[in-house]
Design a protein around this motif. Structure first.
Motif, PDB file in Angstrom:
ATOM      1  N   ILE A  26       0.821  -1.205   0.000  1.00 57.28           N
ATOM      2  CA  ILE A  26       0.000   0.000   0.000  1.00 57.28           C
ATOM      3  C   ILE A  26       0.859   1.260   0.000  1.00 57.28           C
ATOM      4  N   GLY A  27       1.941   1.258   0.770  1.00 56.19           N
ATOM      5  CA  GLY A  27       2.706   2.478   0.983  1.00 56.19           C
ATOM      6  C   GLY A  27       3.761   2.803  -0.046  1.00 56.19           C
ATOM      7  N   SER A  28       4.121   1.856  -0.884  1.00 57.53           N
ATOM      8  CA  SER A  28       5.213   2.089  -1.820  1.00 57.53           C
ATOM      9  C   SER A  28       4.696   2.582  -3.164  1.00 57.53           C
ATOM     10  N   GLU A  29       5.459   3.457  -3.793  1.00 55.05           N
ATOM     11  CA  GLU A  29       5.142   3.955  -5.131  1.00 55.05           C
ATOM     12  C   GLU A  29       5.800   3.100  -6.218  1.00 55.05           C
ATOM     13  N   ASN A  30       6.865   2.387  -5.866  1.00 55.51           N
ATOM     14  CA  ASN A  30       7.629   1.602  -6.818  1.00 55.51           C
ATOM     15  C   ASN A  30       6.944   0.259  -7.056  1.00 55.51           C
ATOM     16  N   LEU A  31       6.799  -0.124  -8.320  1.00 60.30           N
ATOM     17  CA  LEU A  31       6.103  -1.368  -8.649  1.00 60.30           C
ATOM     18  C   LEU A  31       6.885  -2.604  -8.213  1.00 60.30           C
ATOM     19  N   VAL A  32       8.202  -2.568  -8.268  1.00 60.12           N
ATOM     20  CA  VAL A  32       8.999  -3.716  -7.833  1.00 60.12           C
ATOM     21  C   VAL A  32       8.854  -3.921  -6.326  1.00 60.12           C
ATOM     22  N   LYS A  33       8.810  -2.824  -5.573  1.00 63.46           N
ATOM     23  CA  LYS A  33       8.605  -2.936  -4.131  1.00 63.46           C
ATOM     24  C   LYS A  33       7.229  -3.499  -3.813  1.00 63.46           C
ATOM     25  N   LYS A  34       6.246  -3.195  -4.645  1.00 64.55           N
ATOM     26  CA  LYS A  34       4.914  -3.757  -4.452  1.00 64.55           C
ATOM     27  C   LYS A  34       4.931  -5.276  -4.665  1.00 64.55           C
ATOM     28  N   VAL A  35       5.682  -5.744  -5.648  1.00 58.22           N
ATOM     29  CA  VAL A  35       5.795  -7.184  -5.891  1.00 58.22           C
ATOM     30  C   VAL A  35       6.510  -7.850  -4.717  1.00 58.22           C
ATOM     31  N   THR A  96       6.074  -5.644 -15.051  1.00 58.14           N
ATOM     32  CA  THR A  96       6.829  -4.484 -14.575  1.00 58.14           C
ATOM     33  C   THR A  96       7.911  -4.087 -15.578  1.00 58.14           C
ATOM     34  N   VAL A  97       8.591  -5.074 -16.129  1.00 53.27           N
ATOM     35  CA  VAL A  97       9.603  -4.783 -17.152  1.00 53.27           C
ATOM     36  C   VAL A  97       8.952  -4.133 -18.366  1.00 53.27           C
ATOM     37  N   GLN A 101       9.581  -0.386 -19.948  1.00 55.41           N
ATOM     38  CA  GLN A 101       9.932  -0.131 -21.346  1.00 55.41           C
ATOM     39  C   GLN A 101       8.980   0.870 -21.990  1.00 55.41           C
ATOM     40  N   GLU A 102       7.725   0.808 -21.631  1.00 52.52           N
ATOM     41  CA  GLU A 102       6.717   1.680 -22.244  1.00 52.52           C
ATOM     42  C   GLU A 102       6.760   3.098 -21.691  1.00 52.52           C
ATOM     43  N   TYR A 103       6.877   3.233 -20.353  1.00 50.54           N
ATOM     44  CA  TYR A 103       6.753   4.531 -19.708  1.00 50.54           C
ATOM     45  C   TYR A 103       8.070   5.105 -19.189  1.00 50.54           C
ATOM     46  N   GLY A 104       9.103   4.285 -19.061  1.00 48.69           N
ATOM     47  CA  GLY A 104      10.399   4.778 -18.612  1.00 48.69           C
ATOM     48  C   GLY A 104      10.506   5.006 -17.121  1.00 48.69           C
ATOM     49  N   THR A 105       9.549   4.550 -16.348  1.00 44.97           N
ATOM     50  CA  THR A 105       9.580   4.709 -14.898  1.00 44.97           C
ATOM     51  C   THR A 105       8.820   3.564 -14.236  1.00 44.97           C
ATOM     52  N   LEU A 106       9.126   3.324 -12.960  1.00 43.76           N
ATOM     53  CA  LEU A 106       8.401   2.323 -12.182  1.00 43.76           C
ATOM     54  C   LEU A 106       7.559   2.957 -11.087  1.00 43.76           C
ATOM     55  N   SER A 107       7.554   4.266 -11.027  1.00 44.69           N
ATOM     56  CA  SER A 107       6.771   4.987 -10.035  1.00 44.69           C
ATOM     57  C   SER A 107       5.331   5.146 -10.518  1.00 44.69           C
ATOM     58  N   GLU A 108       4.386   4.916  -9.630  1.00 43.85           N
ATOM     59  CA  GLU A 108       2.980   5.070 -10.008  1.00 43.85           C
ATOM     60  C   GLU A 108       2.666   6.504 -10.430  1.00 43.85           C
ATOM     61  N   GLU A 109       3.186   7.448  -9.693  1.00 43.36           N
ATOM     62  CA  GLU A 109       2.933   8.856 -10.009  1.00 43.36           C
ATOM     63  C   GLU A 109       3.563   9.233 -11.347  1.00 43.36           C
ATOM     64  N   GLY A 110       4.754   8.717 -11.615  1.00 43.01           N
ATOM     65  CA  GLY A 110       5.399   8.980 -12.902  1.00 43.01           C
ATOM     66  C   GLY A 110       4.623   8.396 -14.060  1.00 43.01           C
ATOM     67  N   ILE A 111       4.064   7.211 -13.866  1.00 40.85           N
ATOM     68  CA  ILE A 111       3.252   6.578 -14.912  1.00 40.85           C
ATOM     69  C   ILE A 111       1.993   7.399 -15.158  1.00 40.85           C
TER      70      ILE A 111
END
Length: 118
Positions: A26-35, A96-97, A101-111
């Motif tokens: 819930i608290g992380s913005e990074n998709l890898v940390k969510k996994v 996530t990979v 590749q599509e958006y250039g970021t793993l942050s939810e806010e960046g996406i």
């Protein structure tokens, strides 16, 4: 009181893992940390299920063993859940990979910002 905590230490660890995994998802913005948080949460569930199936003084369900018997069903279910968890992790990391590749970021806010700019 201390004896109760020592006897139920595995339950405490299981709920701690559940809490840490939930907080990480819930608290992380990074998709890898969510996994990773999802994997920690799954580990907590596995530990809770195995600990709750423990029978003190029981033996394996063999013809030569004395009663009471331990049910093999929880162990089989957890082995199946581990296989499903590994598959789910592989799919999540693959997505996530592809998202990176599509958006250039793993942050939810960046996406969200990249999608809003398009």
């Amino acid at each position: 009181m201390i004896d109760l905590v020592v006897d139920r230490l595995y339950y405490l660890v299981a709920f701690l893992l559940l809490g840490v995994g939930t907080y990480t998802m819930i608290g992380s913005e990074n998709l890898v940390k969510k996994v990773i948080g999802m994997n920690v949460f799954q580990t907590g569930i596995f530990l809770f299920f195995i600990v709750s199936a423990f029978v003190d003084g029981a033996s394996p369900p063999l013809l030569t063993a004395s009663e009471p018997y331990v049910s093999p069903l929880p162990h089989v279910l957890i082995l199946t859940a581990i296989v499903v968890g590994v598959s789910l992790t592989a799919v999540a990391l693959g997505l996530t990979v592809r998202i990176y590749q599509e958006y250039g970021t793993l942050s939810e806010e960046g996406i969200r910002q990249v999608i809003a700019d398009e």
